[in-house]
Write an enzyme that holds these catalytic residues in place. Structure first.
Site, PDB file in Angstrom:
ATOM      1  N   TYR A 161      -6.160 -23.541   1.436  1.00  0.00           N
ATOM      2  CA  TYR A 161      -5.866 -22.578   2.496  1.00  0.00           C
ATOM      3  C   TYR A 161      -7.112 -21.725   2.737  1.00  0.00           C
ATOM      4  O   TYR A 161      -7.570 -21.015   1.844  1.00  0.00           O
ATOM      5  CB  TYR A 161      -4.679 -21.681   2.119  1.00  0.00           C
ATOM      6  N   ARG A 184       0.819  -1.208   0.000  1.00  0.00           N
ATOM      7  CA  ARG A 184       0.000   0.000   0.000  1.00  0.00           C
ATOM      8  C   ARG A 184       0.856   1.262   0.000  1.00  0.00           C
ATOM      9  O   ARG A 184       1.864   1.325   0.707  1.00  0.00           O
ATOM     10  CB  ARG A 184      -0.912   0.026   1.227  1.00  0.00           C
TER      11      ARG A 184
END
Length: 370
Positions: free
Chosen positions: A347, A175
């Protein structure tokens, strides 16, 4: 047959299925090989602190239905996951954000950070990433890869990064803001008083037997119910007839310390390959604890072998092809439902497990009236 459903595994998937089946009036028996319910989200109160016995579990989701569902069973606090990474004597913010980039290169603006990353990506010359190492460098450049990805990832998966599939690294957010919140999800928190209470409420009024290994009396257990919900390893269920799927295991080392604060954060990652554990969890910080003592857990990734506890499926091309063979067998079953990370060899975070369990219930029982 005494029961409508035998549910193998008292973790999140199995417990949700049992709860929903029980609401519909079906009789269930839940068995688990461990001596407690809750599976890997089990928490235990020690020294007034809720200890996550099988690693850090931080609930997050953007699915309002999932958030409202789980809140039936516990009140959640406002915990925000802001892990930090330690590389040698340096501390970096996770996920990779402007604080990270400023510490690495002294850049201040998003444009400066992007230019630095682009410069390193261009220098790498990687156009089509073939593995995790190349994928990481093509996303964030060499500096971040070397300090914050390489060592941690190799410890986690037990293989060099250039032998791991590229998709693994896509779980790491990058980010260009000064925001240390690891998850971008709309809802996030930790249940006040731990996770075990959630499973206790789900299984209230349902027959539960602990310390029961399904494989010790497989045929007997199957004969007790019309249908089986199996949340263990799918390859083990079929006696490894196509071969063993690969998993990663974990070892935990927990200490009670005569300190009120050990590391100042719930999760600190240790990114050097030379340090054998991947992270230290300080449990009291999940609930903003002020207890006089603290409890820490070091988490060591380990190669899985038969008899060990499997935690992560190794979803590379080879294992996914092998799983497809087991899935073909599973799809032909009329009276067996496979669920959870191990049963579906995938997962899953907690919110994914809840979504899958609720979808399975809809398929089995139809839409809820409430």
């Amino acid at each position: 047959m005494k029961y409508d459903y035998l549910i193998v595994g008292a973790g999140l998937f199995g417990s949700i299925f049992a709860y929903e089946a029980n609401k519909k009036g079906y009789k269930c028996l839940v068995i688990d090989k461990r001596n407690h319910i809750g599976g890997n989200i089990y928490t235990e109160k020690i020294e007034g602190i809720q200890v996550h016995k099988y690693g850090a579990h931080i609930f997050h989701t953007s699915n309002k239905r999932v958030w409202e569902y789980i809140q039936q069973f516990a009140e959640f606090n406002r915990f925000t996951n802001s892990p930090i990474a330690k590389y040698k004597d340096e501390i970096y913010n996770m996920p990779f954000n402007m604080n990270t980039f400023n510490k690495l290169w002294g850049v201040v603006t998003p444009q400066e950070a992007q230019e630095k990353i682009n410069e390193q990506i261009k220098e790498s010359g990687i156009m089509k990433p073939k593995n995790l190492e190349e994928q990481a460098i093509s996303l964030v450049g060499k500096d971040i890869y070397e300090k914050l990805i390489k060592g941690y990832t190799q410890k986690q998966w037990g293989k060099p990064c250039n032998e791991l599939p590229s998709f693994i690294i896509k779980r790491l957010p990058v980010r260009f803001t000064y925001d240390n919140n690891y998850f971008n999800d709309l809802y996030q928190g930790i249940p006040i008083g731990g996770y075990t209470q959630i499973i206790e409420k789900m299984l209230d009024g349902i027959d539960v037997q602990l310390n029961c290994n399904f494989f010790d009396r497989k045929e007997d257990y199957i004969s007790m119910a019309k249908k089986v919900v199996f949340t263990g390893m799918i390859d083990q269920y079929y006696d490894y007839c196509f071969g063993e799927l690969e998993y990663r295991s974990l070892k935990f080392e927990t200490e009670i310390l005569e300190l009120n604060n050990y590391q100042g954060n719930a999760v600190v990652n240790y990114n050097e390959y030379e340090i054998p554990f991947t992270r230290i969890i300080e449990h009291k910080h999940f609930e903003f604890g002020i207890q006089p003592k603290t409890i820490i857990t070091k988490e060591y990734p380990a190669t899985w072998k038969k008899g060990d506890e499997p935690y992560y499926p190794m979803n590379d091309e080879k294992n996914n092809k092998l799983y497809a063979k087991y899935k073909e067998l599973a799809d032909k079953e009329e009276n067996i439902i496979f669920g959870g990370r191990l049963g579906m060899y995938k997962y899953f975070d907690m919110h994914n497990v809840i979504e899958e369990a609720l979808q399975t219930c809809i398929k089995e029982f139809g839409e809820n009236d409430d």
